[in-house]
Design an enzyme around this catalytic site. Sequence first.
Site, PDB file in Angstrom:
ATOM      1  N   GLY A  14       5.959  20.384  12.475  1.00 49.49           N
ATOM      2  CA  GLY A  14       7.101  19.499  12.697  1.00 49.49           C
ATOM      3  C   GLY A  14       8.266  19.799  11.780  1.00 49.49           C
ATOM      4  O   GLY A  14       8.189  20.696  10.934  1.00 49.49           O
ATOM      5  N   PRO A  15       9.353  19.045  11.963  1.00 50.19           N
ATOM      6  CA  PRO A  15      10.588  19.308  11.236  1.00 50.19           C
ATOM      7  C   PRO A  15      10.538  18.807   9.793  1.00 50.19           C
ATOM      8  O   PRO A  15       9.744  17.930   9.471  1.00 50.19           O
ATOM      9  CB  PRO A  15      11.620  18.486  12.025  1.00 50.19           C
ATOM     10  CG  PRO A  15      10.835  17.336  12.581  1.00 50.19           C
ATOM     11  CD  PRO A  15       9.463  17.869  12.860  1.00 50.19           C
ATOM     12  N   SER A  16      11.400  19.351   8.946  1.00 53.78           N
ATOM     13  CA  SER A  16      11.519  18.863   7.568  1.00 53.78           C
ATOM     14  C   SER A  16      12.572  17.765   7.542  1.00 53.78           C
ATOM     15  O   SER A  16      13.580  17.848   6.828  1.00 53.78           O
ATOM     16  CB  SER A  16      11.911  20.021   6.645  1.00 53.78           C
ATOM     17  OG  SER A  16      10.804  20.868   6.433  1.00 53.78           O
ATOM     18  N   HIS A  64       0.831  -1.209   0.000  1.00 55.26           N
ATOM     19  CA  HIS A  64       0.000   0.000   0.000  1.00 55.26           C
ATOM     20  C   HIS A  64       0.866   1.261   0.000  1.00 55.26           C
ATOM     21  O   HIS A  64       1.930   1.277   0.603  1.00 55.26           O
ATOM     22  CB  HIS A  64      -0.864  -0.034   1.266  1.00 55.26           C
ATOM     23  CG  HIS A  64      -2.069   0.823   1.179  1.00 55.26           C
ATOM     24  ND1 HIS A  64      -2.027   2.183   1.342  1.00 55.26           N
ATOM     25  CD2 HIS A  64      -3.361   0.519   0.951  1.00 55.26           C
ATOM     26  CE1 HIS A  64      -3.246   2.682   1.222  1.00 55.26           C
ATOM     27  NE2 HIS A  64      -4.083   1.679   0.977  1.00 55.26           N
ATOM     28  N   GLY A  95      12.498  10.734  10.177  1.00 55.90           N
ATOM     29  CA  GLY A  95      13.132   9.739  11.053  1.00 55.90           C
ATOM     30  C   GLY A  95      12.466   8.381  10.887  1.00 55.90           C
ATOM     31  O   GLY A  95      11.785   8.135   9.887  1.00 55.90           O
ATOM     32  N   LYS A  96      12.677   7.508  11.881  1.00 51.62           N
ATOM     33  CA  LYS A  96      12.156   6.141  11.799  1.00 51.62           C
ATOM     34  C   LYS A  96      10.616   6.095  11.766  1.00 51.62           C
ATOM     35  O   LYS A  96      10.042   5.119  11.309  1.00 51.62           O
ATOM     36  CB  LYS A  96      12.666   5.321  12.982  1.00 51.62           C
ATOM     37  CG  LYS A  96      14.144   4.968  12.861  1.00 51.62           C
ATOM     38  CD  LYS A  96      14.576   4.021  13.968  1.00 51.62           C
ATOM     39  CE  LYS A  96      16.102   3.813  13.962  1.00 51.62           C
ATOM     40  NZ  LYS A  96      16.602   3.256  12.689  1.00 51.62           N
ATOM     41  N   ALA A  97       9.971   7.154  12.296  1.00 46.82           N
ATOM     42  CA  ALA A  97       8.504   7.163  12.317  1.00 46.82           C
ATOM     43  C   ALA A  97       7.913   7.693  11.010  1.00 46.82           C
ATOM     44  O   ALA A  97       6.703   7.680  10.827  1.00 46.82           O
ATOM     45  CB  ALA A  97       8.003   8.007  13.483  1.00 46.82           C
ATOM     46  N   GLY A  98       8.771   8.147  10.096  1.00 45.20           N
ATOM     47  CA  GLY A  98       8.269   8.692   8.833  1.00 45.20           C
ATOM     48  C   GLY A  98       7.491   9.982   9.043  1.00 45.20           C
ATOM     49  O   GLY A  98       7.758  10.728   9.996  1.00 45.20           O
TER      50      GLY A  98
END
Lengths: 298, 298
Positions: free
Chosen positions: A164-166, A81, A169-172
């Site tokens: 949030g930041p540009s 998906h 990380g691991k959380a996408g």
Amino acid sequence: MKLVELVPNFSNGQDKDVVGLLEKCVESIPSAKLLDSEMDYDHNRSVITAVCPINDVVDLAFDLIKTAAENMDMDVQKGLHPRFGSTDVMPLVPLEDTSMEDCVKLSHEIGKKVGNELKIPVFMYANSALDPKRKNLENIRNKKFQIEELRKAIGKGDYVPDYGPSKIGKAGATIIGARDLLIAYNIYLNSDDIQAGRKIASAIRARDGGFAYVKSLAFRMPGKNLVQISMNIVNYRKNPIYRIFEAVRSEAAGYGISIVKSEFIGMVPRDAIVDTINHYLMSDIENKNILDFKAGKI
Amino acid sequence: MKLVELVPNFSNGQDKDVVGLLEKCVESIPSAKLLDSEMDYDHNRSVITAVCPINDVVDLAFDLIKTAAENMDMDVQKGLHPRFGSTDVMPLVPLEDTSMEDCVKLSHEIGKKVGNELKIPVFMYANSALDPKRKNLENIRNKKFQIEELRKAIGKGDYVPDYGPSKIGKAGATIIGARDLLIAYNIYLNSDDIQAGRKIASAIRARDGGFAYVKSLAFRMPGKNLVQISMNIVNYRKNPIYRIFEAVRSEAAGYGISIVKSEFIGMVPRDAIVDTINHYLMSDIENKNILDFKAGKI
């Protein structure tokens, strides 16, 4: 009563323990109710349906996004998906006396908190979109633009996050927004002809001139002689289920293909069920005529 | 939760004040809920549908029977429908966690109390029948054996009541028993051919070799070019609605007749709706997947 439905999609449909942690987030809020929880191994995706009063929505959504971020790693996640992050999409649906405006407001509170506290890039979509291009989910994330593409594009042009930041990380990244009640509906065809499947999906979707409130894609199910027509019905009152089912049946018949089964993902509103039975039985049942003796509902 | 549905039939469908008193019996028990109330002038009959927890069933049924006895006079009552007494039939239907045995037990408590305290002759029927001949309501009371015949026969042969005196007063007699949930369902055909209608009704009913849990009759609708196939589905799990609908459609087509519409009288259980949509859409929705956000039901 002001109730909101949350239908978060998570990028893990394979690990029961992880999905169990997400379910616990709902159970830990006394006013919230877990209506449904589904895991899809091939798509490596799970969908939770929860309902809670408006005052608890921000807490519940934040808990879920935090738990997903802590327990999934988008650096290794794979799945069929389109996907963007551990909490891939967090839709907020107004129920009962809640307005769309209420949900838009809540979604921005959640987006801001997720961006600031979890440092996850957040894109606001649907009725919550700040950029009109983001009204449509597919303009943000689609088969051709998933987390792999986002890693390179983030912070540039169309890919500056709303909160949030540009930085991925691991959380996408997470997509958050208020939208109308949606029916996720799949029809399976007894064929491995993905070309025919794509033509059928195209014939019924709004984008290509089909039903105005239908989004659809065709997938070939790995290891099975089946093509799936995967649909989102974004207004089931204007595009009733039976009409879509019959249109797919008719299109498929043109290729000598028939329907094997259909399935609903998550919850189906009772209105939609009643419309369908009334069509097929040429009857005129109303909601009030239905005796519902499960779950103490009478 | 142990819930019981009561569907008493009363021999007054003309006086709103009297039916109002019956509705008040339900409203005066806080745990009970009035689901439906219907009056039929020609048949001079009313049907109330109520639900309450098992502990309140005896009180509610007794109140209703007492109120009907005090407000109707079977010495003068007339009507098209087969009839026996002010509370003509008091069916008890097990819902949720209630068993048929629970309802049989309750029905006998009610029968005994009505016989002893109200001095009304009581015949136990359906699953509560003590005499196997009384399992079938039509073997007790039918078009050819109504209160006029009962007045002469009571106390003799097949007409010794199970509870109460062998004497018919102004309240007549009452038939009480536990039975399964029943769906009253009509299909209308675009024809005035009552002969064809009778053959179609015969083809699908248990008595003539059709579906084991279907009772059916054909009526020609006065002043309309329509034949009605009137049905009682006494076990909708074993004889699902869609199967009956399709059988009627097929039989009618043999006469060049088609279906105009169908209708449900009173309440339809949600299971039956779900079975029907699953048949037509080849889907597998479960009750739990239905989002019912009206009336604060989630």
